[in-house]
Design a protein around this motif. Structure first.
Motif, PDB file in Angstrom:
ATOM      1  N   ILE A  14      -1.481 -12.650  29.705  1.00 10.70           N
ATOM      2  CA  ILE A  14      -0.356 -13.460  29.222  1.00 10.70           C
ATOM      3  C   ILE A  14       0.846 -13.301  30.144  1.00 10.70           C
ATOM      4  O   ILE A  14       1.530 -14.269  30.497  1.00 10.70           O
ATOM      5  N   ASP A  15       1.107 -12.071  30.535  1.00 12.05           N
ATOM      6  CA  ASP A  15       2.211 -11.785  31.454  1.00 12.05           C
ATOM      7  C   ASP A  15       2.003 -12.518  32.779  1.00 12.05           C
ATOM      8  O   ASP A  15       2.914 -13.181  33.290  1.00 12.05           O
ATOM      9  N   TYR A  16       0.802 -12.432  33.326  1.00 15.38           N
ATOM     10  CA  TYR A  16       0.496 -13.017  34.637  1.00 15.38           C
ATOM     11  C   TYR A  16       0.626 -14.538  34.612  1.00 15.38           C
ATOM     12  O   TYR A  16       1.410 -15.125  35.375  1.00 15.38           O
ATOM     13  N   PHE A  17      -0.100 -15.170  33.713  1.00 16.10           N
ATOM     14  CA  PHE A  17      -0.093 -16.632  33.698  1.00 16.10           C
ATOM     15  C   PHE A  17       1.195 -17.185  33.088  1.00 16.10           C
ATOM     16  O   PHE A  17       1.648 -18.268  33.464  1.00 16.10           O
ATOM     17  N   GLY A  18       1.805 -16.432  32.164  1.00 20.02           N
ATOM     18  CA  GLY A  18       3.092 -16.856  31.626  1.00 20.02           C
ATOM     19  C   GLY A  18       4.161 -16.891  32.694  1.00 20.02           C
ATOM     20  O   GLY A  18       4.985 -17.822  32.737  1.00 20.02           O
ATOM     21  N   LEU A  19       4.153 -15.886  33.579  1.00 18.69           N
ATOM     22  CA  LEU A  19       5.128 -15.866  34.676  1.00 18.69           C
ATOM     23  C   LEU A  19       4.877 -16.990  35.668  1.00 18.69           C
ATOM     24  O   LEU A  19       5.824 -17.583  36.200  1.00 18.69           O
ATOM     25  N   VAL A  21       3.674 -19.948  35.022  1.00 14.44           N
ATOM     26  CA  VAL A  21       4.204 -21.170  34.399  1.00 14.44           C
ATOM     27  C   VAL A  21       5.732 -21.141  34.384  1.00 14.44           C
ATOM     28  O   VAL A  21       6.391 -22.110  34.768  1.00 14.44           O
ATOM     29  N   GLY A  22       6.293 -20.009  33.968  1.00 15.11           N
ATOM     30  CA  GLY A  22       7.748 -19.912  33.854  1.00 15.11           C
ATOM     31  C   GLY A  22       8.467 -20.076  35.173  1.00 15.11           C
ATOM     32  O   GLY A  22       9.433 -20.843  35.279  1.00 15.11           O
TER      33      GLY A  22
END
Length: 269
Positions: A14-19, A21-22
């Motif tokens: 979540i951290d990896y792919f969330g960053l 995207v963000g």
């Protein structure tokens, strides 16, 4: 604590792919530099090399940071398995120790001719955005993974602290490579403690002096402490040259040439 450790893989994803995207959204909404005409080539091949690195690392190492911390805890390895400290004190000590190690390794990657041949893969990207965070040679990925696992084994920290450190480091890696604008006053205050994209962009400058500065990973004070800090580039960030002059051809953005980079003509920086 058990909940976070049981779901550590999911949290890291979540951290990896969330960053991703963000930061990509920040680049779209508040871009600092205009995208170059090789954007699609860069993105495709930068993503390609991170897939190669993932396969290589997962094939070689049966466990990564959190797994090593769990093993160290079970077997009583490392400093903090023997020295009992409050959790918050241990967390600060581990964060600082791992980040100082990252600074030292990054410094050596630029100072050692052999290590520079490996690390310059990262610096032959011809623009600067979140995908630059993907662009590391598999040799460098192996070396940094070995160093990180060894440091965790020697420190023996609580696994949840290692998980928190990895989440922070992943977030910082993408944020510091982002091609987005920040309010000047906010960035000036932020980089008193943390590496900002403006600070790290100087490190990717095609100017040799600037390229051998700002080695910090998460906390910016290491560069000030060891006199490797440059606050502002010689030219405005929008006009700054990125990469290495000798490797500006389009072919150097493609996956085969990324992999071949350490074996190309010797250049010391």
């Amino acid at each position: 604590m058990e909940f976070w450790l049981q779901h550590s893989s999911g949290l890291l994803l979540i951290d990896y792919f969330g960053l991703i995207v963000g930061v990509s959204l920040l680049e779209c909404i508040f871009p600092l530099r205009k995208a170059s005409d090789v954007l699609s080539v860069r993105w495709l091949n930068n993503i390609g090399i991170t897939i190669v690195n993932f396969i290589v690392i997962r094939s070689i190492f049966p466990m990564l940071g959190v797994g090593m911390a769990m093993l160290s805890s079970q077997r009583g390895w490392g400093l903090f398995s023997r020295v009992q400290l409050p959790g918050w004190v241990e967390a600060i000590a581990v964060f600082l120790a791992l980040d100082l190690m990252a600074y030292a390794m990054h410094y050596m990657f630029h100072r050692s001719p052999l290590l520079w041949r490996i690390h310059r893969t990262h610096h032959t990207d011809q623009d600067f955005d979140f995908t630059t965070a993907f662009r590391f040679h598999p040799f460098e990925a192996i070396l940094t993974t070995v160093a990180n696992l060894a440091a965790i084994a020697m420190l023996g920290p609580r696994p949840v602290i290692v998980l928190a450190a990895q989440i922070l480091n992943t977030a910082q890696t993408f944020l510091e490579h982002g091609n987005y604008r920040m309010p000047v006053r906010f960035e000036r205050a932020l980089k008193l403690c943390f590496v900002t994209s403006g600070m790290h962009r100087i490190h990717h400058s095609s100017d040799n002096q600037e390229g051998r500065s700002n080695f910090s990973s998460v906390f910016s004070w290491w560069d000030r402490l060891f006199n490797t800090y440059i606050d502002q580039p010689k030219v405005p960030s929008k006009e700054m040259g990125i990469g290495i002059a000798e490797f500006q051809g389009r072919k150097h953005l493609t996956l085969p040439w990324i992999v071949a980079q350490p074996f190309l003509r010797k250049i010391i920086r």
